[in-house]
Design an enzyme around this catalytic site. Structure first.
Site, mmCIF file in Angstrom:
data_model
loop_
_atom_site.group_PDB
_atom_site.id
_atom_site.type_symbol
_atom_site.label_atom_id
_atom_site.label_comp_id
_atom_site.label_asym_id
_atom_site.label_seq_id
_atom_site.Cartn_x
_atom_site.Cartn_y
_atom_site.Cartn_z
ATOM 1 N N ASN A 1 0.838 -1.219 0.000
ATOM 2 C CA ASN A 1 0.000 0.000 0.000
ATOM 3 C C ASN A 1 0.868 1.262 0.000
ATOM 4 O O ASN A 1 0.341 2.373 0.032
ATOM 5 C CB ASN A 1 -0.991 -0.001 1.172
ATOM 6 N N ALA B 1 4.614 -7.129 5.274
ATOM 7 C CA ALA B 1 3.965 -5.838 5.530
ATOM 8 C C ALA B 1 3.615 -5.699 7.008
ATOM 9 O O ALA B 1 2.653 -6.307 7.477
ATOM 10 C CB ALA B 1 2.693 -5.733 4.689
ATOM 11 N N ALA B 2 4.424 -4.953 7.730
ATOM 12 C CA ALA B 2 4.135 -4.767 9.159
ATOM 13 C C ALA B 2 4.699 -3.439 9.612
ATOM 14 O O ALA B 2 5.660 -2.927 9.026
ATOM 15 C CB ALA B 2 4.764 -5.889 9.973
ATOM 16 N N THR C 1 9.797 -12.114 14.555
ATOM 17 C CA THR C 1 10.843 -11.289 15.154
ATOM 18 C C THR C 1 11.337 -11.899 16.463
ATOM 19 O O THR C 1 10.565 -12.580 17.161
ATOM 20 C CB THR C 1 10.273 -9.881 15.456
ATOM 21 N N TYR D 1 4.300 -4.420 19.774
ATOM 22 C CA TYR D 1 4.846 -4.898 18.495
ATOM 23 C C TYR D 1 5.108 -6.418 18.570
ATOM 24 O O TYR D 1 4.632 -7.180 17.727
ATOM 25 C CB TYR D 1 6.140 -4.141 18.154
ATOM 26 N N LYS E 1 2.973 -9.704 16.716
ATOM 27 C CA LYS E 1 3.598 -10.759 15.895
ATOM 28 C C LYS E 1 3.368 -12.143 16.515
ATOM 29 O O LYS E 1 3.134 -13.112 15.802
ATOM 30 C CB LYS E 1 5.107 -10.497 15.797
ATOM 31 N N ASN F 1 18.576 -8.674 14.229
ATOM 32 C CA ASN F 1 18.622 -7.308 13.680
ATOM 33 C C ASN F 1 19.064 -7.303 12.210
ATOM 34 O O ASN F 1 20.249 -7.489 11.913
ATOM 35 C CB ASN F 1 19.568 -6.452 14.524
ATOM 36 N N PHE G 1 21.862 4.649 23.535
ATOM 37 C CA PHE G 1 20.764 4.502 24.496
ATOM 38 C C PHE G 1 21.144 3.516 25.598
ATOM 39 O O PHE G 1 20.912 2.316 25.472
ATOM 40 C CB PHE G 1 19.494 4.034 23.788
HETATM 41 N N1 UDP Z 1 20.285 2.319 19.603
HETATM 42 C C1 UDP Z 1 21.052 3.370 20.079
HETATM 43 N N2 UDP Z 1 20.896 4.588 19.475
HETATM 44 C C2 UDP Z 1 20.026 4.808 18.451
HETATM 45 C C3 UDP Z 1 19.253 3.726 17.982
HETATM 46 C C4 UDP Z 1 19.403 2.478 18.581
HETATM 47 O O1 UDP Z 1 21.841 3.226 21.012
HETATM 48 O O2 UDP Z 1 19.917 5.941 17.981
HETATM 49 C C5 UDP Z 1 20.450 0.984 20.242
HETATM 50 C C6 UDP Z 1 19.169 0.376 20.757
HETATM 51 O O3 UDP Z 1 18.923 0.808 22.064
HETATM 52 C C7 UDP Z 1 19.476 -1.114 20.655
HETATM 53 C C8 UDP Z 1 20.410 -1.218 19.435
HETATM 54 O O4 UDP Z 1 20.920 0.110 19.235
HETATM 55 O O5 UDP Z 1 20.188 -1.550 21.773
HETATM 56 C C9 UDP Z 1 19.711 -1.648 18.172
HETATM 57 O O6 UDP Z 1 18.553 -0.843 18.024
HETATM 58 P P1 UDP Z 1 17.690 -0.817 16.687
HETATM 59 O O7 UDP Z 1 16.617 0.209 16.868
HETATM 60 O O8 UDP Z 1 18.600 -0.668 15.507
HETATM 61 O O9 UDP Z 1 17.072 -2.275 16.566
HETATM 62 P P2 UDP Z 1 16.170 -3.113 17.628
HETATM 63 O O10 UDP Z 1 17.163 -3.927 18.441
HETATM 64 O O11 UDP Z 1 15.363 -2.164 18.460
HETATM 65 O O12 UDP Z 1 15.349 -3.974 16.744
#
Ligand code: UDP
Length: 328
Positions: free
Chosen positions: A31, A72-73, A115, A139, A143, A168, A206
């Site tokens: 879509n 598609a998700a 996932t 999320y 799934k 990932n 993070f």
């Molecule tokens: N992460 C981070 N800074 C960012 C985005 C992600 O430190 O700007 C970290 C996030 O906390 C996780 C890892 O990178 O530990 C992978 O995050 P991502 O969002 O790529 O994939 P997810 O594991 O959430 O599917």
């Protein structure tokens, strides 16, 4: 002919490319809410929504579809917490619509993009498929509900599925015909590469107080083309064995956020600024998968072993994407 639902997205478009290279005919249904026309370069396309049951029936009646791959998700974990209805509607209820139409039209082979978020906080690393399922966000639950429906459907109907639990997804097509293009972008590697190009002034880390060697989260980065080859082997497995299965798809190696940033510095040769920030809610400290089962039953192997190669392929694509977007 394989129906690729969500074939205009990151993973779907790579799978579409590889399917076509292997001689399969493909039909893309998308879509274009998050997908991009530019990424659909192979096969036929129908623009439409999974909520449209009549359209689905028409597709199954008009095209010789033998199997469906469903990409598609919505995948933004944070948004799923603030807008759960959107996730249960799109990811769960619309998938039910698709499954209903498949049953009605006697299409029995289904590959589902699941996932590692279905596991929640790992009790044991590496995660194996029999680890308890206790997702910690809508999320992951949206799934997991589909996985439960799939199990029930396979018991009740002439229907088989393979659920692929991705770790990932990373990297891009090295021929840079398709790639990763999210709006908004929230994933670590593309955000670091944006910082390398100067589109962002820095990248946030993070959480630096996790129980890991350098205090940052560890993830298992698997190249999108390795995911693609697993999809094709999964479809072949279904055609041959008529047996439903669930497989983890990961690289089996863990890299911390700091290690990923360092590797991006090496690949790009840029001085990428990183700042320590608070933890992002809902992040488990370590997600690392065992893909032993997929390797044994699908005869699948990971070709993209080195993180540096994975990031190099992503960097090439991001440079191209940036040049194209800049000239629009
Ligand atoms: N992460 C981070 N800074 C960012 C985005 C992600 O430190 O700007 C970290 C996030 O906390 C996780 C890892 O990178 O530990 C992978 O995050 P991502 O969002 O790529 O994939 P997810 O594991 O959430 O599917």
């Amino acid at each position: 002919m394989i129906l690729i639902v969500g074939g205009a997205g990151y993973i779907g478009s790579h799978v579409n490319k590889v399917l076509n290279e292997k001689g399969y005919d493909t039909l893309i249904l998308d879509n274009f809410s998050y997908g991009h026309q530019e990424l659909v370069q192979w096969g036929e396309v129908v623009e439409g929504d999974l909520g449209d049951g009549e359209l689905l029936d028409r597709i199954f009646q008009e095209y010789p579809i033998t199997g469906v791959m469903h990409f598609a998700a919505f995948t933004y974990v944070g948004e799923s917490v603030t807008h759960p209805a959107k996730y249960y509607h799109n990811n769960t209820s619309n998938t039910l619509n698709l499954l209903r139409s498949m049953i009605k039209n006697k299409v029995r082979n289904f590959i589902f993009s699941s996932t590692c978020a279905v596991y929640g906080f790992p009790e044991k690393i590496p995660l194996t498929e029999d680890h308890p399922l206790d997702p910690i966000n809508p999320y992951g639950r949206s799934k997991l509900m589909v996985e439960q429906m799939l199990h029930d459907f396979s018991q009740a109907y002439d229907f088989n599925y393979i659920s692929l639990r991705y770790f990932n997804a990373a990297g891009c097509d090295p021929e840079i015909e398709t790639g990763e293009w999210h709006e908004p972008e929230t994933h670590l590697i593309p955000l670091i590469l944006d910082a390398a190009r100067g589109i962002r002034d820095k990248v946030s880390i993070f959480g630096t107080d996790y129980p890991t060697p350098d205090g940052t989260c560890i993830r298992d980065y698997i190249h999108v083309l390795d995911l693609a080859s697993a999809h094709i082997k999964a479809m072949e497995y279904l055609e041959k064995n008529n047996k439903s299965q669930i497989f983890n798809l990961g690289n089996g190696q863990g890299f911390s956020v700091r290690e990923v940033i360092e590797c991006c510095r090496k690949v790009t040769g840029k001085n990428i600024q990183a700042v320590d920030e608070d933890r992002r809610p809902g992040d488990p400290p370590v997600l690392l998968g065992s893909s032993k089962k997929a390797k044994e039953l699908l005869d699948w192997k990971v070709e993209w072993v080195e993180l540096e190669d994975i990031i190099t392929s992503a960097w090439k694509w991001h440079e191209k994407l940036y040049q194209e977007l800049k000239t629009r």
